[in-house]
Design a protein around this motif. Structure first.
Motif, mmCIF file in Angstrom:
data_model
loop_
_atom_site.group_PDB
_atom_site.id
_atom_site.type_symbol
_atom_site.label_atom_id
_atom_site.label_comp_id
_atom_site.label_asym_id
_atom_site.label_seq_id
_atom_site.Cartn_x
_atom_site.Cartn_y
_atom_site.Cartn_z
ATOM 1 N N SER A 127 44.830 55.912 15.644
ATOM 2 C CA SER A 127 43.847 55.124 14.905
ATOM 3 C C SER A 127 43.248 55.978 13.803
ATOM 4 O O SER A 127 43.454 57.205 13.763
ATOM 5 C CB SER A 127 42.732 54.635 15.845
ATOM 6 O OG SER A 127 41.993 55.740 16.347
ATOM 7 N N ASN A 128 42.500 55.342 12.909
ATOM 8 C CA ASN A 128 41.847 56.084 11.832
ATOM 9 C C ASN A 128 40.896 57.144 12.381
ATOM 10 O O ASN A 128 40.848 58.272 11.888
ATOM 11 C CB ASN A 128 41.076 55.118 10.931
ATOM 12 C CG ASN A 128 41.991 54.237 10.107
ATOM 13 O OD1 ASN A 128 43.036 54.676 9.661
ATOM 14 N ND2 ASN A 128 41.596 52.992 9.912
ATOM 15 N N SER A 129 40.130 56.777 13.402
ATOM 16 C CA SER A 129 39.135 57.706 13.943
ATOM 17 C C SER A 129 39.798 58.909 14.602
ATOM 18 O O SER A 129 39.341 60.050 14.441
ATOM 19 C CB SER A 129 38.239 56.978 14.958
ATOM 20 O OG SER A 129 37.552 55.923 14.337
ATOM 21 N N SER A 130 40.880 58.683 15.355
ATOM 22 C CA SER A 130 41.568 59.817 15.966
ATOM 23 C C SER A 130 42.255 60.676 14.908
ATOM 24 O O SER A 130 42.431 61.880 15.097
ATOM 25 C CB SER A 130 42.572 59.341 17.014
ATOM 26 O OG SER A 130 43.529 58.473 16.455
ATOM 27 N N ALA A 131 42.610 60.072 13.764
ATOM 28 C CA ALA A 131 43.175 60.860 12.669
ATOM 29 C C ALA A 131 42.121 61.795 12.075
ATOM 30 O O ALA A 131 42.411 62.943 11.736
ATOM 31 C CB ALA A 131 43.730 59.942 11.580
ATOM 32 N N VAL A 132 40.882 61.310 11.952
ATOM 33 C CA VAL A 132 39.804 62.168 11.461
ATOM 34 C C VAL A 132 39.537 63.289 12.456
ATOM 35 O O VAL A 132 39.322 64.440 12.074
ATOM 36 C CB VAL A 132 38.527 61.341 11.217
ATOM 37 C CG1 VAL A 132 37.370 62.248 10.791
ATOM 38 C CG2 VAL A 132 38.775 60.290 10.137
ATOM 39 N N LEU A 133 39.552 62.973 13.751
ATOM 40 C CA LEU A 133 39.370 64.007 14.763
ATOM 41 C C LEU A 133 40.505 65.023 14.708
ATOM 42 O O LEU A 133 40.279 66.229 14.888
ATOM 43 C CB LEU A 133 39.294 63.369 16.155
ATOM 44 C CG LEU A 133 39.028 64.323 17.321
ATOM 45 C CD1 LEU A 133 37.726 65.083 17.132
ATOM 46 C CD2 LEU A 133 39.006 63.564 18.639
ATOM 47 N N LEU A 134 41.718 64.545 14.440
ATOM 48 C CA LEU A 134 42.843 65.461 14.262
ATOM 49 C C LEU A 134 42.581 66.407 13.102
ATOM 50 O O LEU A 134 42.885 67.610 13.178
ATOM 51 C CB LEU A 134 44.124 64.659 14.018
ATOM 52 C CG LEU A 134 45.394 65.449 13.691
ATOM 53 C CD1 LEU A 134 45.736 66.416 14.823
ATOM 54 C CD2 LEU A 134 46.566 64.501 13.438
ATOM 55 N N GLY A 135 41.982 65.889 12.026
ATOM 56 C CA GLY A 135 41.616 66.752 10.902
ATOM 57 C C GLY A 135 40.622 67.815 11.317
ATOM 58 O O GLY A 135 40.691 68.962 10.863
ATOM 59 N N GLY A 136 39.689 67.469 12.218
ATOM 60 C CA GLY A 136 38.747 68.460 12.725
ATOM 61 C C GLY A 136 39.440 69.556 13.506
ATOM 62 O O GLY A 136 39.091 70.740 13.393
ATOM 63 N N PHE A 137 40.428 69.201 14.307
ATOM 64 C CA PHE A 137 41.203 70.205 15.044
ATOM 65 C C PHE A 137 41.921 71.140 14.074
ATOM 66 O O PHE A 137 41.877 72.369 14.219
ATOM 67 C CB PHE A 137 42.224 69.510 15.948
ATOM 68 C CG PHE A 137 41.711 69.177 17.321
ATOM 69 C CD1 PHE A 137 41.955 70.010 18.392
ATOM 70 C CD2 PHE A 137 40.981 68.025 17.535
ATOM 71 C CE1 PHE A 137 41.486 69.709 19.663
ATOM 72 C CE2 PHE A 137 40.498 67.709 18.794
ATOM 73 C CZ PHE A 137 40.756 68.559 19.863
ATOM 74 N N LEU A 138 42.609 70.557 13.097
ATOM 75 C CA LEU A 138 43.374 71.371 12.152
ATOM 76 C C LEU A 138 42.464 72.281 11.337
ATOM 77 O O LEU A 138 42.838 73.411 11.013
ATOM 78 C CB LEU A 138 44.178 70.461 11.218
ATOM 79 C CG LEU A 138 45.245 69.596 11.885
ATOM 80 C CD1 LEU A 138 45.908 68.685 10.855
ATOM 81 C CD2 LEU A 138 46.297 70.456 12.566
ATOM 82 N N MET A 139 41.274 71.805 11.012
ATOM 83 C CA MET A 139 40.333 72.592 10.231
ATOM 84 C C MET A 139 39.942 73.873 10.970
ATOM 85 O O MET A 139 39.641 74.897 10.351
ATOM 86 C CB MET A 139 39.090 71.746 9.934
ATOM 87 C CG MET A 139 38.077 72.392 9.004
ATOM 88 S SD MET A 139 36.766 71.232 8.560
ATOM 89 C CE MET A 139 35.971 70.986 10.149
#
Length: 493
Positions: free
Chosen positions: A323-335
């Motif tokens: 989902s869009n929200s889990s994609a943003v959370l994925l960005g937090g992990f990668l960051m």
């Protein structure tokens, strides 16, 4: 067990618990603003988590997701305007209960059902994610390449009614992922002699631009929403008799939310409407639905809060956001240098277990803060819209600048805001583009590494059982999506 105990110790000795409470509070406030989705609420917070410890950052972002899914029900009940897409199913019965003078009871059912759904989602998350990660050490470059291809095949599912628009968005994301330094040769690509682009465009800037800035451009030109009164801000929790009545719709919503949360493109909105329909099908009081039924609130609210947990299952175990929200959370992990996927549980098990415990705290915090924050939510929603939009714009710019103290990053985020506005205008979905940006490096680098190790032998991708299985799954996903679209066109005729 040792990692879990260590995570529990970290929970008590680090700012994880305050971060969970702060994330839930921010999520509820963001979700209560009509049109500000959970993904936008998370994207606004994302830059401010850059200087935090990894566990604290991901717990705050996940807790924001939990809070935002509940917060969307507040304006849905009080002013007949869903704060999030997932809360749209709550509008009919929630607002009718408000007109009957039962606003406090409706808000209490929403909060209690969201808490129940969140706890069930936590059980599914902890139970399934660890099992899916058990093959961690068996992944090789061909398997990682196949995993990335499987993630990209989801684009066909996320493209809505048009596969072409999904593919266009996905290709744009893949093109953006090639900017920077070549992962094998080290040569510069598409940097236009700009040193700021040598390391590529961070997914964070893409997400903030697409989700937050682009949506603000749209919302600025829309009419203001209705206002609520402070008299509505009194929550009344369900009585024991009502608990018994809404237990069945809560179970229905939790089960559907668990399933849909893990499915690509499912998300809170789909699960909420499915839960509403199934709750009505199995209800002994079908005639009340649409006229103020407590079951019509309990089912969708349990579903969308279950999704807030189960959407993390494929993201954590396979590195594929659903989902869009889990994609943003994925960005937090990668960051923070954390790469979700099979090896995450080997190299950063402490972060994963800290996230589990932090999300449990977040669900408890939702129950507490949801009860206490109603007054501020009513006040916030009642502010003049121009002031709110100006505040959020300032929040975006300051957050992006704080990321790396770079005005160049601010310009990149604003540029992707324009791209997001254009994609909305042409009805092109965002998530395929985000998937392309996030998975592009993984697919390219592992493809080329696999060929280097095999001396250019392409059969290396089907000799590995894991790689062959993942590629077959990608083909099945793509074929299934094409068949569904063909059937929908045939029915339309």
């Amino acid at each position: 067990m040792g990692d879990l105990l260590a995570a529990l110790g970290a929970l008590l000795t680090t700012p994880v618990i305050p971060a969970a409470f702060a994330g839930v509070a921010w999520g509820i406030l963001g979700g209560a603003l009509p049109g500000i989705s959970p993904s936008i609420t998370m994207a606004l917070l994302l830059p401010f988590t850059y200087s935090m410890a990894p566990t604290t950052a991901v717990v705050m972002l996940a807790s924001t997701y939990i809070g935002a899914e509940y917060g969307g029900s507040i304006p849905a009940i009080l002013i007949r305007t869903p704060g999030t897409n997932a809360a749209a199913a709550t509008v009919a019965d929630g607002y009718m209960m408000k007109l009957q003078g039962k606003a406090g009871e409706a808000l209490g059912i929403s909060l209690y059902s969201g808490f129940v759904g969140g706890l069930f989602g936590m059980l599914v998350l902890v139970g399934l994610t660890e099992r899916l990660s058990s093959v961690a050490l068996a992944f090789t470059p061909p398997a990682y390449f196949a995993l990335g291809v499987l993630g990209l095949s989801v684009i066909a599912t996320l493209g809505g009614d048009s596969l072409i628009t999904g593919l266009i968005a996905g290709l744009l994301g893949l093109m953006i992922s090639t900017i920077g330094t070549d992962p094998v040769t080290g040569l510069n690509r598409f940097t236009f002699d700009s040193p700021e682009l040598l390391s590529g465009i961070p997914p964070l800037l893409v997400m903030v631009g697409l989700y937050a800035v682009g949506d603000l451009f749209v919302k600025t030109g829309e009419p203001d929403w209705a206002k609520a009164t402070r008299e509505d801000a009194r929550i009344k929790f369900p009585s024991p008799a009502l608990w018994k009545r809404i237990a069945r719709p809560q179970i229905i919503g939790s089960l559907l939310g668990a399933f849909e949360g893990m499915m690509p493109g499912g998300g809170g909105a789909v699960s909420s409407f499915l839960a509403y329909n199934e709750a009505r099908r199995w209800s002994r009081h079908k005639e009340e639905f649409g006229h103020g039924s407590p079951e019509g609130i309990a089912a969708p609210e349990a579903a969308n809060n279950t999704v807030a947990c189960t959407a993390l299952v494929p993201m954590l175990s396979l590195g594929i956001p659903s989902s869009n929200s889990s994609a943003v959370l994925l960005g937090g992990f990668l960051m923070h240098g954390l790469i979700p996927g099979p090896l995450l549980f080997v190299s950063h098990a402490d972060v994963v277990h800290g996230l589990y415990l932090g999300m449990f705290v977040g669900n408890v915090a939702m129950l507490i803060i949801g009860y206490l924050i109603m007054g501020p939510c009513i006040w916030l929603v009642s502010r003049p819209k121009p002031y709110l939009m100006a505040f959020i714009y300032a929040l975006v710019v300051s957050g992006v600048y704080a990321f790396q103290a770079s005005l160049f990053n601010v310009g990149i985020a604003l540029a992707f805001g324009v791209v997001g506005y254009a994609l909305r205008y042409f009805k092109v979905p965002f998530l395929p583009m985000v998937l392309g940006v996030v998975l592009g490096f993984m697919v390219e680098s592992n493809y080329r590494r696999a060929l280097v190790l095999s001396n250019g032998d392409l059969t290396t991708f089907i000799r590995s059982p894991i790689s062959a299985g993942l590629l077959a799954a990608a083909i099945i996903v793509l074929a299934g999506s094409l068949m569904r679209q063909a059937r929908s066109r045939a029915h339309a005729r």
